[in-house]
Structures are given as C-alpha cells and as structure tokens.
Scaffold this active site. Structure first.
Site, PDB file in Angstrom:
ATOM      1  N   GLU A 193     -23.112   6.506  22.186  1.00 24.43           N
ATOM      2  CA  GLU A 193     -22.688   7.861  22.653  1.00 24.43           C
ATOM      3  C   GLU A 193     -23.788   8.210  23.068  1.00 24.43           C
ATOM      4  O   GLU A 193     -24.218  10.002  22.536  1.00 24.43           O
ATOM      5  CB  GLU A 193     -21.404   8.192  21.829  1.00 24.43           C
ATOM      6  CG  GLU A 193     -19.976   8.118  22.403  1.00 24.43           C
ATOM      7  CD  GLU A 193     -19.421   8.478  21.552  1.00 24.43           C
ATOM      8  OE1 GLU A 193     -19.258   9.003  20.780  1.00 24.43           O
ATOM      9  OE2 GLU A 193     -17.981   7.664  21.375  1.00 24.43           O
ATOM     10  N   GLU A 319     -14.656   1.907  22.174  1.00 27.37           N
ATOM     11  CA  GLU A 319     -13.956   2.625  21.350  1.00 27.37           C
ATOM     12  C   GLU A 319     -12.586   3.155  22.172  1.00 27.37           C
ATOM     13  O   GLU A 319     -12.765   3.467  23.661  1.00 27.37           O
ATOM     14  CB  GLU A 319     -14.550   3.544  20.945  1.00 27.37           C
ATOM     15  CG  GLU A 319     -15.796   3.097  20.178  1.00 27.37           C
ATOM     16  CD  GLU A 319     -16.394   4.451  19.565  1.00 27.37           C
ATOM     17  OE1 GLU A 319     -15.782   5.697  19.402  1.00 27.37           O
ATOM     18  OE2 GLU A 319     -17.675   4.697  18.338  1.00 27.37           O
TER      19      GLU A 319
HETATM   20  O1  AHR Z   1     -14.150   6.404  16.231  1.00 24.64           O
HETATM   21  C1  AHR Z   1     -15.085   8.114  16.357  1.00 24.64           C
HETATM   22  C2  AHR Z   1     -15.511   8.633  16.751  1.00 24.64           C
HETATM   23  O2  AHR Z   1     -15.552   9.187  18.218  1.00 24.64           O
HETATM   24  C3  AHR Z   1     -16.505   7.424  17.071  1.00 24.64           C
HETATM   25  O3  AHR Z   1     -17.716   7.668  16.098  1.00 24.64           O
HETATM   26  C4  AHR Z   1     -17.389   7.507  18.380  1.00 24.64           C
HETATM   27  O4  AHR Z   1     -18.868   6.920  18.434  1.00 24.64           O
HETATM   28  C5  AHR Z   1     -16.355   8.828  19.060  1.00 24.64           C
HETATM   29  O5  AHR Z   1     -17.367   9.858  19.210  1.00 24.64           O
END
Ligand code: AHR
Length: 516
Positions: A193, A319
């Site tokens: 990110e 994610e």
């Molecule tokens: O999964 C929790 C967080 O969400 C992770 O660390 C990040 O990559 C995302 O913003």
C-alpha cells in the site's frame, strides 16, 4: 439456477486455482504473538505448543513454540488446505528490518513499530516464519520494505532466503537454521500500500513505479526464478494504471486490496444501510478485478506498441475481507467478532473471487489469525468464527476445476450504498449470488459444486437446479442458516453458526431435494 453444462468440456472455461485460498499473517495485534506462535506475556497452554527447540548458535534460549491448533487449521494438509501464506505485512512491513529478526534471540533488537504503534520484539522473524511454513506445508510469500528499507536490504533478504553459494548471507542462514537448504521463497511483493498516506514512506505513483522497476530488475538479477508482485491500489485507480504501464515488464502479478464495510460509517450515502453495505459491498471488489484486467490489457497494448512482447500478468487480491474498524479497532489489534450478516458479506467475497479467478487466480485472506480473522485464539484453544465455515467449504471444494457459466438472477439490489464504491455506478448485485465449479475426477466422473447465497434480509426463494442432460448420482448440501442476522459465535456460545450437512441419494434428490 441454470448452469451451462456445455462448459464442462470447454477448454476456455476458467480454471480455479487453490491459490485463491491463501492466507496473510502480519505483526499486528495478536496475529503473530498469541496466534501463530506463543505470546510470552500471555502464554498458551503447553499442550498446544510445538516445541521449536533452541536458537542454533545461541545460548540455549528456546524459540517461541508454534501453536499446533493454528497449524492444524491453516496448514496445507489442515482444515483450510491453505497453499500460500503472505508475511510480514501489511503496513508493518514498511518499517521492518528483517536483519533485526534473525539469529540468536539475545541479539534480537526491539524496535518501536510505527504502523500499529507497538514495540516489536523481533522474536518471530524470517526463520521462524519459514519453520512455520515447513510445518504447515504453505508456500511462503514475502513482502519487502519499500518504505524505510533500502534496495540493499531487499537484495540481502533474497540472498539470505534463496542463496545457494558461498556468500555472507547464505552462510548466515545456514548458521542460523542449522540447515543447508535455502528457504526458496518464490513469491516476493514489492512493498505494501505504498500509495496510502498512513504508510511509512508512502510515494506517488510515478516515484513508486520508478522505484519498483529498479528494485524488480535487481532482485531478478540475483534470482531470476522468483516472481514479483507490484503494489496496486484497489484495481480501478490511476495508481494501478500508472504502475502497470511502467512496471509491466518486471512484474509477474499485480496486487490489489479492498475491505468491504470499512468506510460505510463515514459514507453519507451508506450510513443508514449497514446490512446492505455489508452484503452488497463486495460487488465493488468484482468490478475492481474486471477494471484491473482492463488496465493490464491497456498496458500490454502500449508494451506491444513499444516493440515488446505482451505479458500475461495476473491479479493477486492480496488483502480482502469484511472489516468494520469501528467494531475491530486497529488500536485493539483489529479483533472483530463476525456476525451472520458479516458472513453473508464474506460469502459474496468468496463467490466473486471464484467467478473472477481466471484473471485473479490468487487471493490472501486478510487476515488469518485473531485480527480480522476466521479464527480467534485464547490460552486453551480456538474459536471458529462465522466466516470460517464458508472459507473452509470454498477452500476444500471450490478449486482444481472450472467455473461454469450461469444464467443471471433477475432480482437485483438497486439501493444507493456500496461502501468503497459509491463512485462505481450501476453495480446492481443480485439478491441471489451464485457460482459453480465443475471438478472432473480420476475416473472422469464430474462433481459440480455450487455456492448459493441468499442475501435478501427476509425473502426466501425456492432454488430449482437446471442442468438438463446431466444425470445426478448423489447430492451433499452444506447449509449455513440462522434466523438472527446479528448472531455470532462467541466463547460463551461457540457453535451458534455452523453448517448443517444433508446427504441425499439420487432417488431422494429427485423426490424432495431439487426444490429446496
Ligand atoms: O490488514 C490490515 C491492514 O490493512 C494491512 O496492514 C494494510 O495493508 C491494510 O491497510
């Protein structure tokens, strides 16, 4: 449900890879300490721990034991048949120095951790993660620190993991593990990110793309057998467009992230509709995969115009999940108790990932233990949350086959709120959401697995299965139902939500099952 059975033999039918059911563990809350391994401050019952012995080369101090019950859930041969695990973050990775977390325990340095504002003990590091992968059978997927880390650090990490020659870092690994063989990590993420203002060392798209190109080039010089994953946004963004356009020839996959529910409380259009936000929100994830695939195609057009060969880049949804940060606060380790409604949203995620698996063959559930996870641990065992059950059904059944096309359902939700996606118009997700996979067995018999989600808050429909010429032998139905949309499994009532299994012979199916 009208299935197109002709696709059973169709070579273009989308294959479903088991990589869709990968996991993700981050140094966040109780995910690592108290989840994957023991937490020295709140130790688990001894019988739950797999003794990891001493640190080689150390003074005899023991490694933290790995939780056997978590290994049994997340192992490749475990309940969730997980093929790959992403580590160590997440936001955590953008200020992570892997060198502080290898070698004898007495040399491990504690660090102020900036993503989640804790103190990281570094007692669990690369070698412990690889040991966990060896025990679980999962392939490791590492993400490098592109926030505060250097290219030199990333190259050293790759050499530490994969080096086979007589080099300093390969020798350090041999010394620290007591083993000759390399860790052989094949999949590497280029930052996490990096577009987010919360990310330590965040960058603009052009600066990230330029950096990722340079790093990717060098990492592949060191080990040409690795696969690199670029850091994308949610898939439909200008960031994704620019990164894909500039990095296409050094990467092998492009990662995207999206959590449904995360923004609904701040979203003026969605604020009154938490149920709809939850169950229809994942539709944005599906559109993002499609948009991202279009961006890959566009980047390839430019690549060809520049005299280069097109590249078959796939999307990795590294994610995704249902996450309500008001319930699961980052300051409290993001532990969310998942309700039945959350589970409906989660099923929508599972369905769309299978539907889009041709372009997005890999996804990592964020996350795997304790924080926004299907299982929660205490000192004595595991609580199986509502979302655990659909994940298990999918990871066990919806793979190693082909997606069947299905006639669309006509009743669609047309309301105003899709959190994370109010900017995407016309999503119109259907109340009944379904996906089907056909798996051909060794003796050419075909097993058809159908996931059917009713996300209407009150209406019930009869499902009539129409696969015309296919002869049905036997049928197994796993149904997850509760009257109370807010119910959840808790330590007090751990089995409120779980599947009911019904097995029917062909005769029974024809008599009563086809209409259900
Ligand atoms: O999964 C929790 C967080 O969400 C992770 O660390 C990040 O990559 C995302 O913003």
């Amino acid at each position: 449900i009208v299935l197109d059975h002709r696709l059973l033999q169709h070579p273009e039918a989308a294959p479903v890879s088991s990589l869709l059911y990968s996991g993700f563990i981050e140094h966040l809350g109780r995910c690592i300490y108290g989840g994957v391994c023991d937490d020295p401050n709140e130790p688990a019952s001894k019988s739950l721990l797999l003794d990891q012995g001493d640190y080689p080369g150390g003074t005899g101090k023991k490694r933290l034991g790995l939780r056997k019950d978590v290994l049994k859930v997340w192992g490749k041969k475990g309940d969730l048949e997980c093929p790959m695990m992403r580590y160590p973050g997440g936001n955590f990775v953008s200020n992570y120095f892997w060198k502080e977390a290898v070698g004898p325990v007495e040399n491990r340095r504690k660090r102020r951790e900036l993503a989640w504002q804790t103190i990281e003990s570094n007692l669990f590091g690369t070698d412990e993660f690889i040991d966990w992968c060896r025990e679980s059978g999962c392939e490791p997927y590492l993400c490098v620190n592109m926030g505060t880390g250097s290219l030199e650090d990333a190259l050293d990490w790759l050499e530490y993991c994969n080096g086979t020659g007589d080099t300093y870092w390969a020798n350090e690994r041999r010394k620290n593990t007591g083993r000759e063989e390399p860790h052989n990590v094949k999949l590497w993420g280029l930052g996490n990110e990096m577009w987010g203002t919360w990310q330590v060392g965040h960058l603009t798209a052009d600066r990230y793309a330029e950096k990722a190109r340079r790093w990717g080039h060098a990492l592949k010089l060191l080990d040409p057998t690795i696969q690199l994953v670029s850091c994308g946004k949610e898939g439909s963004n200008d960031w994704d467009r620019e990164v894909l356009q500039k990095c296409l020839d050094v990467i092998d996959m492009h990662s995207i992230h999206l959590y449904s529910m995360i923004g609904y409380r701040d979203n003026a259009l969605a604020v009154n509709y938490p149920y709809e936000a939850n169950v229809f929100g994942p539709a944005a994830g599906e559109r993002n995969i499609q948009n991202c695939k279009a961006l890959i195609d566009i980047a390839n057009v430019e690549q060809c115009a520049n005299g280069k060969k097109p590249r078959d880049i796939k999307i990795c949804f590294d994610e995704y999940n249902v996450w309500d940060p008001v319930v699961a606060k980052p300051t409290e380790g993001n532990e969310q108790i998942y309700t039945y409604t959350d589970m409906l949203g989660f099923c929508a995620w599972m369905n769309l990932l299978v539907r889009q698996s041709k372009d997005c063959p890999m996804a990592c559930l964020a996350q795997s233990v304790n924080d926004i996870a299907p299982i929660i641990c205490n000192a004595d065992g595991i609580l199986y949350q509502s979302i655990y059950f659909p994940f298990k059904l999918f990871s066990n059944y919806m793979k190693d086959g082909h997606v069947l096309s299905m006639a669309p359902f006509k009743d669609v939700y047309d309301g105003p709120n899709h959190p994370e996606s109010t900017q995407i118009l016309g999503l119109r997700p259907s109340y009944i959401d379904a996906v089907a996979v056909a798996v051909t067995g060794q003796n050419k018999d075909v097993s058809i697995r159908i996931s059917l989600l009713n996300r209407h808050p009150s209406a019930q429909w009869d499902a009539v299965l129409d696969i015309n010429s296919i002869e049905i032998n036997d049928v197994e139905i796993h149904e997850i139902f509760t009257e109370n949309l807010d119910s959840a499994n808790t330590w007090m009532q751990p089995e409120l939500i779980k599947p009911d299994v019904t097995k029917l012979s062909a005769k029974e199916w024809n008599e009563q099952g086809a209409k259900r």
